[in-house]
Design a protein around this motif. Sequence first.
Motif, mmCIF file in Angstrom:
data_model
loop_
_atom_site.group_PDB
_atom_site.id
_atom_site.type_symbol
_atom_site.label_atom_id
_atom_site.label_comp_id
_atom_site.label_asym_id
_atom_site.label_seq_id
_atom_site.Cartn_x
_atom_site.Cartn_y
_atom_site.Cartn_z
ATOM 1 N N ALA A 10 0.907 -1.018 -0.049
ATOM 2 C CA ALA A 10 -0.128 -0.163 0.015
ATOM 3 C C ALA A 10 0.776 1.252 -0.163
ATOM 4 O O ALA A 10 1.814 1.423 0.795
ATOM 5 C CB ALA A 10 -0.890 -0.038 1.259
ATOM 6 N N ILE A 11 0.530 2.243 -0.839
ATOM 7 C CA ILE A 11 1.100 3.407 -0.793
ATOM 8 C C ILE A 11 0.461 4.577 -0.860
ATOM 9 O O ILE A 11 -0.774 4.715 -1.367
ATOM 10 C CB ILE A 11 2.033 3.694 -2.303
ATOM 11 N N SER A 12 0.686 5.506 0.265
ATOM 12 C CA SER A 12 -0.042 6.616 0.451
ATOM 13 C C SER A 12 0.501 7.799 0.484
ATOM 14 O O SER A 12 1.852 7.976 0.579
ATOM 15 C CB SER A 12 -0.764 6.424 1.970
ATOM 16 N N ASP A 13 -0.024 9.104 -0.016
ATOM 17 C CA ASP A 13 0.441 10.394 0.000
ATOM 18 C C ASP A 13 0.457 10.982 1.548
ATOM 19 O O ASP A 13 1.168 12.179 1.302
ATOM 20 C CB ASP A 13 -0.368 11.153 -1.015
ATOM 21 N N GLY A 14 0.011 10.132 2.467
ATOM 22 C CA GLY A 14 0.228 10.698 3.824
ATOM 23 C C GLY A 14 -0.526 12.011 3.894
ATOM 24 O O GLY A 14 -0.243 12.710 4.762
ATOM 25 N N ALA A 15 -1.393 12.496 3.070
ATOM 26 C CA ALA A 15 -2.436 13.357 3.274
ATOM 27 C C ALA A 15 -1.608 14.730 3.043
ATOM 28 O O ALA A 15 -2.136 15.851 3.804
ATOM 29 C CB ALA A 15 -3.061 13.610 4.531
ATOM 30 N N GLY A 16 -0.451 14.658 2.470
ATOM 31 C CA GLY A 16 0.333 15.947 2.274
ATOM 32 C C GLY A 16 1.045 16.198 3.402
ATOM 33 O O GLY A 16 1.565 17.442 3.651
ATOM 34 N N TRP A 22 4.031 7.269 1.805
ATOM 35 C CA TRP A 22 4.115 6.160 2.866
ATOM 36 C C TRP A 22 3.850 4.855 2.539
ATOM 37 O O TRP A 22 3.178 4.701 1.434
ATOM 38 C CB TRP A 22 2.968 6.419 4.129
ATOM 39 N N ARG A 23 4.634 3.984 2.689
ATOM 40 C CA ARG A 23 4.601 2.565 1.989
ATOM 41 C C ARG A 23 4.638 1.576 3.170
ATOM 42 O O ARG A 23 5.133 1.533 4.014
ATOM 43 C CB ARG A 23 5.886 2.257 1.153
ATOM 44 N N TYR A 24 3.503 0.643 2.973
ATOM 45 C CA TYR A 24 3.471 -0.369 3.723
ATOM 46 C C TYR A 24 3.425 -1.838 2.859
ATOM 47 O O TYR A 24 2.948 -1.961 1.804
ATOM 48 C CB TYR A 24 1.672 -0.357 4.041
ATOM 49 N N GLU A 25 4.134 -2.684 3.469
ATOM 50 C CA GLU A 25 4.564 -3.965 2.842
ATOM 51 C C GLU A 25 4.076 -5.008 3.731
ATOM 52 O O GLU A 25 3.992 -4.677 4.973
ATOM 53 C CB GLU A 25 6.183 -4.164 2.623
ATOM 54 N N THR A 26 3.952 -6.068 3.082
ATOM 55 C CA THR A 26 3.283 -7.425 3.633
ATOM 56 C C THR A 26 1.714 -7.131 3.733
ATOM 57 O O THR A 26 1.200 -6.180 4.207
ATOM 58 C CB THR A 26 3.853 -7.864 4.880
ATOM 59 N N PRO A 27 1.102 -8.348 3.550
ATOM 60 C CA PRO A 27 -0.381 -8.412 3.741
ATOM 61 C C PRO A 27 -0.939 -7.810 4.831
ATOM 62 O O PRO A 27 -1.852 -7.147 5.036
ATOM 63 C CB PRO A 27 -1.035 -9.708 3.231
ATOM 64 N N GLU A 28 -0.235 -8.136 6.074
ATOM 65 C CA GLU A 28 -0.438 -7.936 7.294
ATOM 66 C C GLU A 28 -0.687 -6.469 7.775
ATOM 67 O O GLU A 28 -1.639 -5.668 7.895
ATOM 68 C CB GLU A 28 0.343 -8.634 8.494
ATOM 69 N N ARG A 29 0.481 -5.839 7.416
ATOM 70 C CA ARG A 29 0.422 -4.324 7.218
ATOM 71 C C ARG A 29 -0.437 -3.548 6.517
ATOM 72 O O ARG A 29 -1.195 -2.488 7.030
ATOM 73 C CB ARG A 29 1.919 -3.832 7.006
ATOM 74 N N GLU A 88 -1.885 -3.938 -5.087
ATOM 75 C CA GLU A 88 -1.495 -2.592 -4.545
ATOM 76 C C GLU A 88 -2.582 -1.907 -4.272
ATOM 77 O O GLU A 88 -3.660 -1.953 -5.006
ATOM 78 C CB GLU A 88 -0.365 -1.957 -5.539
ATOM 79 N N LEU A 89 -2.393 -1.060 -3.118
ATOM 80 C CA LEU A 89 -3.594 -0.130 -2.897
ATOM 81 C C LEU A 89 -2.919 1.311 -2.787
ATOM 82 O O LEU A 89 -1.687 1.546 -2.454
ATOM 83 C CB LEU A 89 -4.079 -0.314 -1.416
#
Length: 118
Positions: A10-16, A22-29, A88-89
């Motif tokens: 999952a990758i997020s822009d962190g709300a600016g 922000w990157r999250y790896e592994t299905p659990e995270r 990916e999200l």
Amino acid sequence: MALLTDDATAISDGAGLSRTLWRYETPERVATMMRTAFKPTPAKRRLVGGSPTIHIGQVNGWPAVLVVLEDRIVGATAFEISDGKVAELHGFAAAERLARLTGMWRQCESDAAAIGQG
């Protein structure tokens, strides 16, 4: 978890709030991040100015969940699918990205829940 690939990210822009994604790896995270992101709280309602509704749509050609308050998008998560599972999200909450999505949202019919390229 069953909906995620073994190497889901999952990758997020962190709300600016950050200059980096922000990157999250592994299905659990990824699953933990999604549960946290979509859990309604009084603080989140105060932050966006009310109780938003959830819509299904498209962002950049991917299926997406759109968080809408009145006529503006306050958050979006797009899902990249591979072999029937989420690989990916992509989370969007930064104001400049949401402004573009909101503009497209407003061009849709009022009961439509899909938007085009974002």
